[in-house]
Design a protein around this motif. Structure first.
Motif, PDB file in Angstrom:
ATOM      1  N   THR A  63     -36.615  97.184 106.196  1.00 42.16           N
ATOM      2  CA  THR A  63     -35.702  96.077 106.481  1.00 42.16           C
ATOM      3  C   THR A  63     -34.314  96.361 105.927  1.00 42.16           C
ATOM      4  N   ARG A  64     -34.236  96.874 104.706  1.00 43.44           N
ATOM      5  CA  ARG A  64     -32.925  97.196 104.136  1.00 43.44           C
ATOM      6  C   ARG A  64     -32.218  98.267 104.961  1.00 43.44           C
ATOM      7  N   LEU A  65     -32.963  99.246 105.429  1.00 40.53           N
ATOM      8  CA  LEU A  65     -32.382 100.271 106.281  1.00 40.53           C
ATOM      9  C   LEU A  65     -31.896  99.672 107.599  1.00 40.53           C
ATOM     10  N   ALA A  66     -32.704  98.804 108.175  1.00 43.12           N
ATOM     11  CA  ALA A  66     -32.341  98.179 109.444  1.00 43.12           C
ATOM     12  C   ALA A  66     -31.083  97.334 109.306  1.00 43.12           C
ATOM     13  N   CYS A  67     -30.946  96.658 108.188  1.00 41.28           N
ATOM     14  CA  CYS A  67     -29.769  95.802 107.988  1.00 41.28           C
ATOM     15  C   CYS A  67     -28.482  96.620 107.969  1.00 41.28           C
ATOM     16  N   LEU A  73     -25.524  99.247 115.832  1.00 38.57           N
ATOM     17  CA  LEU A  73     -26.109  99.048 117.164  1.00 38.57           C
ATOM     18  C   LEU A  73     -25.296  98.042 117.960  1.00 38.57           C
ATOM     19  N   ARG A  74     -24.884  96.970 117.302  1.00 41.40           N
ATOM     20  CA  ARG A  74     -24.095  95.949 117.981  1.00 41.40           C
ATOM     21  C   ARG A  74     -22.740  96.501 118.419  1.00 41.40           C
ATOM     22  N   GLU A  75     -22.157  97.347 117.570  1.00 44.27           N
ATOM     23  CA  GLU A  75     -20.861  97.934 117.911  1.00 44.27           C
ATOM     24  C   GLU A  75     -20.986  98.864 119.112  1.00 44.27           C
ATOM     25  N   ILE A  82     -30.573  91.879 120.620  1.00 45.70           N
ATOM     26  CA  ILE A  82     -31.211  92.526 119.472  1.00 45.70           C
ATOM     27  C   ILE A  82     -32.317  91.634 118.918  1.00 45.70           C
ATOM     28  N   CYS A  83     -33.485  92.234 118.737  1.00 47.73           N
ATOM     29  CA  CYS A  83     -34.666  91.545 118.209  1.00 47.73           C
ATOM     30  C   CYS A  83     -35.165  92.301 116.980  1.00 47.73           C
ATOM     31  N   SER A  84     -35.591  91.575 115.973  1.00 52.35           N
ATOM     32  CA  SER A  84     -36.291  92.172 114.837  1.00 52.35           C
ATOM     33  C   SER A  84     -37.708  91.616 114.805  1.00 52.35           C
ATOM     34  N   TYR A  85     -38.686  92.477 114.618  1.00 49.05           N
ATOM     35  CA  TYR A  85     -40.073  92.017 114.642  1.00 49.05           C
ATOM     36  C   TYR A  85     -40.872  92.730 113.555  1.00 49.05           C
ATOM     37  N   GLY A  86     -41.964  92.100 113.150  1.00 47.16           N
ATOM     38  CA  GLY A  86     -42.800  92.658 112.100  1.00 47.16           C
ATOM     39  C   GLY A  86     -42.842  91.741 110.896  1.00 47.16           C
ATOM     40  N   LEU A  87     -43.591  92.142 109.887  1.00 47.71           N
ATOM     41  CA  LEU A  87     -43.887  91.292 108.734  1.00 47.71           C
ATOM     42  C   LEU A  87     -42.641  90.766 108.038  1.00 47.71           C
ATOM     43  N   GLU A  94     -32.908  84.395 108.204  1.00 47.24           N
ATOM     44  CA  GLU A  94     -31.546  83.885 108.041  1.00 47.24           C
ATOM     45  C   GLU A  94     -30.530  85.014 107.916  1.00 47.24           C
ATOM     46  N   TYR A  95     -30.853  85.995 107.067  1.00 50.32           N
ATOM     47  CA  TYR A  95     -29.916  87.099 106.873  1.00 50.32           C
ATOM     48  C   TYR A  95     -29.830  87.966 108.129  1.00 50.32           C
ATOM     49  N   LEU A  96     -30.945  88.215 108.786  1.00 50.02           N
ATOM     50  CA  LEU A  96     -30.940  89.026 110.000  1.00 50.02           C
ATOM     51  C   LEU A  96     -30.094  88.361 111.086  1.00 50.02           C
ATOM     52  N   ARG A  97     -30.202  87.053 111.207  1.00 52.87           N
ATOM     53  CA  ARG A  97     -29.394  86.354 112.206  1.00 52.87           C
ATOM     54  C   ARG A  97     -27.910  86.433 111.874  1.00 52.87           C
ATOM     55  N   SER A  98     -27.588  86.462 110.588  1.00 56.55           N
ATOM     56  CA  SER A  98     -26.183  86.588 110.200  1.00 56.55           C
ATOM     57  C   SER A  98     -25.613  87.947 110.599  1.00 56.55           C
ATOM     58  N   LEU A  99     -26.486  88.924 110.796  1.00 56.92           N
ATOM     59  CA  LEU A  99     -26.056  90.256 111.225  1.00 56.92           C
ATOM     60  C   LEU A  99     -25.974  90.385 112.737  1.00 56.92           C
ATOM     61  N   GLY A 100     -26.428  89.362 113.452  1.00 60.76           N
ATOM     62  CA  GLY A 100     -26.373  89.397 114.910  1.00 60.76           C
ATOM     63  C   GLY A 100     -27.702  89.548 115.606  1.00 60.76           C
ATOM     64  N   VAL A 101     -28.804  89.473 114.848  1.00 60.43           N
ATOM     65  CA  VAL A 101     -30.127  89.513 115.476  1.00 60.43           C
ATOM     66  C   VAL A 101     -30.375  88.179 116.165  1.00 60.43           C
ATOM     67  N   GLU A 102     -30.786  88.232 117.420  1.00 63.03           N
ATOM     68  CA  GLU A 102     -30.933  87.004 118.213  1.00 63.03           C
ATOM     69  C   GLU A 102     -32.366  86.488 118.271  1.00 63.03           C
TER      70      GLU A 102
END
Length: 483
Positions: A63-67, A73-75, A82-87, A94-102
């Motif tokens: 997750t830290r790497l993905a963040c 990726l967005r740039e 963009i989707c994030s999935y998994g445990l 909340e933090y992932l959405r702040s990065l642009g994950v939909e």
């Protein structure tokens, strides 16, 4: 749709979390490209063309790497979904959405990911607004056989080290997800809350079959606890051994289950189980109570001796540094490992691991934990904490440094343990008793071991040798020692 699935790290295994959804999506006619960034370069053309990019987050380090990767990726593709999935996706939503994950998907994510792809392929799918898929789905799924096409060959992943310096090519799969238990520090609990789901036996065997055909000589089962469903587990290993009599395997099982179900241990051994990993965490009964682990110090000692008597190998894992760890308690842990002849069974980095307290952790509901933690650190995705005894925190850093140096120099586990033994006694202000270590017994282990509930610092995010991800994720590299 043109879909890209990305894994940033999964403990040196070919990611089940890419192969499984890839099968679902390809069966439904989507064009899917998979990238495991620990073994593959991220293709700029595929990212630019993707209509959906889904990033697998099975653990903290991933997750830290993905963040760090998501903004890039967005740039590169401002229009993609963009989707994030998994445990770790729901607990960091909340933090992932702040990065642009939909879209955030957790639990049994395959069907929801397929639904997302179908929705986005509709004319109005991309403008539908709020997420329509379940953030956490615990639906019982009928699994597809994982599709591993496009991933790096399994020979490039972690391998099995055997006594005498032999090795075997390792494949990996999952026979179940979730967990029946509610350990307070476990990241599975906020998502599954005591629920576990099985993968059908024939699907598991078909996945093993294709990996054996690709050269696998050993299979690592990634289940959180292989004995959550004892009937499913034993029927599976019997069928596994019948079809693949020369292929070995390893599993992860709680100490609690190993003691309650000890009548099955010999059968695990006889069907090719080379070792069992178990999250012991501590030998301090008070800390075990705080973590709600379901076992005691005596239970661990009983299981360790039972394994030794049976000629089996136990790989205990630990979280030795917690807010409640004392210098005396740490020295006691080292003494137990020496007395029980478990020094070679424990990877040195295990002796330096700190407790991870992520968002959603059940530990936060405990009245005696909240006052000990700081404000949530969004970048590190943890609630930071300090031990009341500053010597303990300094010792954790020292032990981590000893383990890293031992790994760099390819020293034996016994040599690394001796370094930790001396450093711990020095930190406690006492002379280190003479330690006689019987080296040479040797135990089988994976070149990238399994770890749980550890809090990696920036310095502890050490690189996997040769990982292409290092050039793609600025300032952050993947970890082979922490989750």
């Amino acid at each position: 749709m043109k879909i890209v699935l990305i894994s940033t790290y999964e403990l040196g295994r070919q990611p089940f979390g890419l192969a499984s959804p890839a099968a679902w999506l390809r069966k439904r006619g989507h064009a899917v490209v998979c990238f495991d960034l620990t073994r593959q370069e991220l293709d700029a053309g595929a990212i630019s063309a993707a209509e959906l990019i889904a990033i697998y987050l099975p653990m903290h380090t991933a997750t830290r790497l993905a963040c760090k990767l998501i903004p890039t990726l967005r740039e590169r593709n401002p229009a993609t979904h963009i989707c994030s999935y998994g445990l770790y996706a729901p607990i960091n939503a909340e933090y992932l959405r702040s990065l642009g994950v939909e879209t955030i998907l957790g639990g049994e994510f395959e069907k929801e990911l397929a639904h997302l792809a179908e929705r986005l392929s509709l004319p109005n799918g991309k403008i539908a607004g709020a997420q329509q898929e379940s953030v956490v789905s615990l639906e019982r799924l009928k699994f597809e056989v994982p599709d591993r096409a496009g991933l790096a060959p399994i020979a490039k992943y972690a391998h099995l080290i055997l006594p005498g310096n032999g090795y075997r090519v390792v494949g990996s799969t999952e026979a179940s997800r979730g967990c029946k238990h509610l350990c307070r520090h476990c990241p599975i609990v906020p998502v599954y809350n005591g629920v576990f789901r099985i993968v059908e036996r024939e699907v598991v065997l078909a996945d093993v079959r294709q990996q054996v055909a690709a050269g696998a000589q050993h299979i690592s089962f990634g289940d959180p606890d292989f004995f959550n469903g004892i009937r499913h587990a034993m029927e599976l290993v019997e069928a596994f051994h019948s079809e693949f009599p020369v292929v070995t395997y390893d599993v992860t099982i709680k100490i609690e289950h190993l003691r309650k179900q000890e009548q099955y241990l010999a059968r695990l051994r006889d069907t090719g189980c080379l070792f069992v990993t178990s999250a012991v965490e501590s030998v301090d009964d008070e800390i075990l109570r705080r973590l709600d682990k379901g076992h005691s110090r005596e239970d661990f000692l009983y299981v360790a001796r039972k394994f030794r008597e049976s000629g089996m190998t136990l790989h205990p894992t630990f979280v030795p540094f917690t807010p409640w760890t004392s210098m005396e308690g740490y020295l006691d842990l080292l003494s137990v490992l020496a007395t029980e002849e478990l020094i070679e069974n424990v990877a040195p980095i295990q002796l330096g691991i700190r407790l991870l307290i992520p968002e959603g952790s059940r530990l936060l509901a405990s009245g005696d934990v909240r006052p000990t933690v700081g404000t949530f650190d969004a970048e590190s995705l943890v609630y930071p904490w300090k031990n009341a005894d500053a010597r303990v925190d300094r010792l954790s850093e020292t032990v981590q440094a000893i383990a890293a140096e031992a790994d760099r120099k390819k020293e034996s586990r016994a040599a690394a343990f001796l370094g930790v033994w001396k450093a711990a006694h020095a930190a406690a202000g006492s002379a280190a008793p003479e330690l006689r270590i019987r080296e040479g017994r040797g135990v089988p282990f994976l070149s990238e071991p399994w770890y749980c509930c550890a809090e990696p610092t920036r310095d502890q995010l050490v690189a996997i040798g040769g990982a292409p991800a290092k050039a793609q994720i600025e300032h952050v590299v993947s970890a082979d020692s922490f989750v």
